[in-house]
Design a protein around this motif. Sequence first.
Motif, PDB file in Angstrom:
ATOM      1  N   LYS A  97       0.837  -1.200   0.000  1.00 39.77           N
ATOM      2  CA  LYS A  97       0.000   0.000   0.000  1.00 39.77           C
ATOM      3  C   LYS A  97       0.874   1.254   0.000  1.00 39.77           C
ATOM      4  O   LYS A  97       1.861   1.348   0.734  1.00 39.77           O
ATOM      5  N   GLY A  98       0.520   2.225  -0.852  1.00 37.41           N
ATOM      6  CA  GLY A  98       1.278   3.471  -0.927  1.00 37.41           C
ATOM      7  C   GLY A  98       1.248   4.040  -2.331  1.00 37.41           C
ATOM      8  O   GLY A  98       0.387   3.687  -3.145  1.00 37.41           O
ATOM      9  N   SER A  99       2.201   4.939  -2.605  1.00 40.45           N
ATOM     10  CA  SER A  99       2.255   5.607  -3.903  1.00 40.45           C
ATOM     11  C   SER A  99       3.687   5.599  -4.432  1.00 40.45           C
ATOM     12  O   SER A  99       4.648   5.708  -3.658  1.00 40.45           O
ATOM     13  N   ALA A 100       3.828   5.485  -5.741  1.00 41.01           N
ATOM     14  CA  ALA A 100       5.144   5.494  -6.385  1.00 41.01           C
ATOM     15  C   ALA A 100       5.005   6.094  -7.772  1.00 41.01           C
ATOM     16  O   ALA A 100       3.960   5.972  -8.415  1.00 41.01           O
ATOM     17  N   THR A 101       6.072   6.747  -8.225  1.00 39.99           N
ATOM     18  CA  THR A 101       6.091   7.320  -9.570  1.00 39.99           C
ATOM     19  C   THR A 101       6.976   6.463 -10.458  1.00 39.99           C
ATOM     20  O   THR A 101       8.158   6.254 -10.163  1.00 39.99           O
ATOM     21  N   ILE A 102       6.396   5.972 -11.541  1.00 42.68           N
ATOM     22  CA  ILE A 102       7.128   5.175 -12.510  1.00 42.68           C
ATOM     23  C   ILE A 102       7.563   6.098 -13.642  1.00 42.68           C
ATOM     24  O   ILE A 102       6.738   6.801 -14.237  1.00 42.68           O
ATOM     25  N   THR A 103       8.868   6.101 -13.938  1.00 42.52           N
ATOM     26  CA  THR A 103       9.409   6.995 -14.960  1.00 42.52           C
ATOM     27  C   THR A 103      10.106   6.204 -16.052  1.00 42.52           C
ATOM     28  O   THR A 103      10.844   5.256 -15.763  1.00 42.52           O
ATOM     29  N   VAL A 104       9.848   6.600 -17.307  1.00 49.51           N
ATOM     30  CA  VAL A 104      10.572   6.031 -18.426  1.00 49.51           C
ATOM     31  C   VAL A 104      11.403   7.149 -19.055  1.00 49.51           C
ATOM     32  O   VAL A 104      10.918   8.273 -19.230  1.00 49.51           O
ATOM     33  N   ALA A 105      12.676   6.857 -19.346  1.00 49.79           N
ATOM     34  CA  ALA A 105      13.562   7.831 -19.963  1.00 49.79           C
ATOM     35  C   ALA A 105      14.052   7.283 -21.295  1.00 49.79           C
ATOM     36  O   ALA A 105      14.486   6.132 -21.392  1.00 49.79           O
ATOM     37  N   VAL A 106      13.958   8.125 -22.335  1.00 48.76           N
ATOM     38  CA  VAL A 106      14.474   7.796 -23.661  1.00 48.76           C
ATOM     39  C   VAL A 106      15.377   8.952 -24.081  1.00 48.76           C
ATOM     40  O   VAL A 106      14.895  10.058 -24.352  1.00 48.76           O
ATOM     41  N   ASN A 107      16.669   8.665 -24.096  1.00 53.75           N
ATOM     42  CA  ASN A 107      17.663   9.716 -24.344  1.00 53.75           C
ATOM     43  C   ASN A 107      17.472  10.835 -23.311  1.00 53.75           C
ATOM     44  O   ASN A 107      17.487  10.595 -22.122  1.00 53.75           O
ATOM     45  N   SER A 108      17.207  12.048 -23.740  1.00 54.45           N
ATOM     46  CA  SER A 108      17.032  13.155 -22.801  1.00 54.45           C
ATOM     47  C   SER A 108      15.566  13.422 -22.481  1.00 54.45           C
ATOM     48  O   SER A 108      15.247  14.324 -21.702  1.00 54.45           O
ATOM     49  N   LEU A 109      14.669  12.616 -23.053  1.00 51.23           N
ATOM     50  CA  LEU A 109      13.238  12.800 -22.826  1.00 51.23           C
ATOM     51  C   LEU A 109      12.737  11.811 -21.786  1.00 51.23           C
ATOM     52  O   LEU A 109      13.305  10.728 -21.606  1.00 51.23           O
ATOM     53  N   SER A 110      11.654  12.149 -21.083  1.00 53.77           N
ATOM     54  CA  SER A 110      11.091  11.243 -20.075  1.00 53.77           C
ATOM     55  C   SER A 110       9.594  11.475 -19.939  1.00 53.77           C
ATOM     56  O   SER A 110       9.065  12.511 -20.355  1.00 53.77           O
ATOM     57  N   ALA A 111       8.931  10.473 -19.362  1.00 56.19           N
ATOM     58  CA  ALA A 111       7.498  10.554 -19.066  1.00 56.19           C
ATOM     59  C   ALA A 111       7.256   9.781 -17.779  1.00 56.19           C
ATOM     60  O   ALA A 111       8.040   8.896 -17.412  1.00 56.19           O
ATOM     61  N   ALA A 112       6.178  10.096 -17.074  1.00 53.33           N
ATOM     62  CA  ALA A 112       5.932   9.478 -15.765  1.00 53.33           C
ATOM     63  C   ALA A 112       4.485   9.050 -15.606  1.00 53.33           C
ATOM     64  O   ALA A 112       3.580   9.583 -16.263  1.00 53.33           O
ATOM     65  N   CYS A 113       4.306   8.052 -14.716  1.00 54.30           N
ATOM     66  CA  CYS A 113       2.970   7.577 -14.351  1.00 54.30           C
ATOM     67  C   CYS A 113       2.927   7.436 -12.836  1.00 54.30           C
ATOM     68  O   CYS A 113       3.806   6.793 -12.242  1.00 54.30           O
ATOM     69  N   ILE A 114       1.936   8.014 -12.202  1.00 57.77           N
ATOM     70  CA  ILE A 114       1.789   7.940 -10.747  1.00 57.77           C
ATOM     71  C   ILE A 114       0.929   6.721 -10.403  1.00 57.77           C
ATOM     72  O   ILE A 114      -0.209   6.607 -10.861  1.00 57.77           O
ATOM     73  N   VAL A 115       1.501   5.804  -9.610  1.00 55.85           N
ATOM     74  CA  VAL A 115       0.826   4.559  -9.252  1.00 55.85           C
ATOM     75  C   VAL A 115       0.412   4.597  -7.788  1.00 55.85           C
ATOM     76  O   VAL A 115       1.238   4.857  -6.911  1.00 55.85           O
ATOM     77  N   THR A 116      -0.870   4.331  -7.542  1.00 57.55           N
ATOM     78  CA  THR A 116      -1.392   4.249  -6.181  1.00 57.55           C
ATOM     79  C   THR A 116      -1.800   2.813  -5.905  1.00 57.55           C
ATOM     80  O   THR A 116      -2.606   2.246  -6.639  1.00 57.55           O
ATOM     81  N   VAL A 117      -1.219   2.215  -4.847  1.00 58.75           N
ATOM     82  CA  VAL A 117      -1.481   0.815  -4.511  1.00 58.75           C
ATOM     83  C   VAL A 117      -2.345   0.749  -3.254  1.00 58.75           C
ATOM     84  O   VAL A 117      -2.024   1.377  -2.238  1.00 58.75           O
ATOM     85  N   SER A 118      -3.428  -0.004  -3.340  1.00 63.58           N
ATOM     86  CA  SER A 118      -4.303  -0.207  -2.184  1.00 63.58           C
ATOM     87  C   SER A 118      -4.152  -1.643  -1.688  1.00 63.58           C
ATOM     88  O   SER A 118      -3.809  -2.535  -2.450  1.00 63.58           O
ATOM     89  N   ASP A 119      -4.394  -1.852  -0.382  1.00 64.97           N
ATOM     90  CA  ASP A 119      -4.287  -3.177   0.233  1.00 64.97           C
ATOM     91  C   ASP A 119      -5.699  -3.724   0.455  1.00 64.97           C
ATOM     92  O   ASP A 119      -6.466  -3.174   1.242  1.00 64.97           O
ATOM     93  N   ASN A 120      -6.025  -4.826  -0.235  1.00 67.80           N
ATOM     94  CA  ASN A 120      -7.375  -5.390  -0.133  1.00 67.80           C
ATOM     95  C   ASN A 120      -7.454  -6.524   0.876  1.00 67.80           C
ATOM     96  O   ASN A 120      -8.379  -7.332   0.843  1.00 67.80           O
ATOM     97  N   SER A 121      -6.472  -6.613   1.786  1.00 66.01           N
ATOM     98  CA  SER A 121      -6.465  -7.692   2.774  1.00 66.01           C
ATOM     99  C   SER A 121      -7.512  -7.440   3.859  1.00 66.01           C
ATOM    100  O   SER A 121      -7.894  -6.297   4.127  1.00 66.01           O
ATOM    101  N   VAL A 122      -7.983  -8.543   4.488  1.00 68.78           N
ATOM    102  CA  VAL A 122      -8.955  -8.476   5.576  1.00 68.78           C
ATOM    103  C   VAL A 122      -8.293  -9.022   6.845  1.00 68.78           C
ATOM    104  O   VAL A 122      -7.776 -10.138   6.843  1.00 68.78           O
ATOM    105  N   THR A 123      -8.311  -8.250   7.920  1.00 73.60           N
ATOM    106  CA  THR A 123      -7.638  -8.629   9.163  1.00 73.60           C
ATOM    107  C   THR A 123      -8.527  -9.530  10.013  1.00 73.60           C
ATOM    108  O   THR A 123      -9.716  -9.271  10.188  1.00 73.60           O
ATOM    109  N   ALA A 124      -7.927 -10.610  10.544  1.00 70.42           N
ATOM    110  CA  ALA A 124      -8.655 -11.515  11.441  1.00 70.42           C
ATOM    111  C   ALA A 124      -8.866 -10.848  12.796  1.00 70.42           C
ATOM    112  O   ALA A 124      -8.004 -10.106  13.282  1.00 70.42           O
ATOM    113  N   THR A 125     -10.026 -11.131  13.437  1.00 74.19           N
ATOM    114  CA  THR A 125     -10.331 -10.548  14.745  1.00 74.19           C
ATOM    115  C   THR A 125     -10.333 -11.581  15.869  1.00 74.19           C
ATOM    116  O   THR A 125     -10.183 -11.238  17.031  1.00 74.19           O
ATOM    117  N   SER A 126     -10.524 -12.863  15.527  1.00 75.68           N
ATOM    118  CA  SER A 126     -10.508 -13.908  16.562  1.00 75.68           C
ATOM    119  C   SER A 126     -10.253 -15.265  15.935  1.00 75.68           C
ATOM    120  O   SER A 126     -10.458 -15.464  14.743  1.00 75.68           O
TER     121      SER A 126
END
Length: 270
Positions: A97-126
């Motif tokens: 869970k969290g956020s990260a920026t994925i970057t691709v670089a080609v020569n002197s040019l670049s582009a980015a994608c912002i990735v947000t990860v969620s945690d779909n786990s369920v916590t046990a209570t008993s």
Amino acid sequence: MKNILFSIIFISIAAGWIAVSCNMDEPIVNDGTEVAETAETLTVALSQSTLNLTKGESVTLTIVSNISSASSEASWTSSNSAVASVNQTGTITAIAKGSATITVAVNSLSAACIVTVSDNSVTATSVTLSPTTATLSSVGQTTQLTTTITPANATNVTYTWSSSNTAVATISQSGLVTAVGNGTAIITVKTNDGLTATSTITVSITSSTTKYTINTSSCTGCGKCLSACPYGAITISNRKAYIDQSKCNACGKCYSKCGHGAIVKTVSSN
């Protein structure tokens, strides 16, 4: 007068020739402006600029570029590989869970994608164990304990098992109890989140004792039992057999040889 007229005509013709010559040195443009040569602008972009992923999910990004060799020259990086990793083909894997920026670089040019990860786990209570109590009556006897987790859709639950007295009962990591010796042992299961449940195991091992005696009213004193006993535990007196219990090993050979039903076998539980 003629000379003056001739001079005027000559001057006019000369001026026209000069104008034409000058115009021939300039480029001809329909709109009156000069033509300028321009180079194509190189661009690099990604197929997606934002992504929402769940833990464990993978997605591959595509490079959008007018550079023909963009894919082979691309270099991919993640600002937080603990949240989302990326390989050199552009495949993103959601790690935590969290956020990260994925970057691709080609020569002197670049582009980015912002990735947000969620945690779909369920916590046990008993957690509970079944059965909560059990009694075993012989060495090596087993019983299976079963866990029940709440809520039922809890994810990523692991168990650790232990016995309070392994001289009485042992427990496998699959919840199988095995009797070892007389006594009581508490079996405990613990989840990776610290939840616990117990089951009380009682081991009561029973044994039996076999004893052979003589029914003198049926004994004829034939002596077959005497000859069959390897321990010298049988004597005959007055045509009646007697068994010395201090020497008898309860092997049963005398019992097998007696043809008159005079030897009585008694089995008692301890």
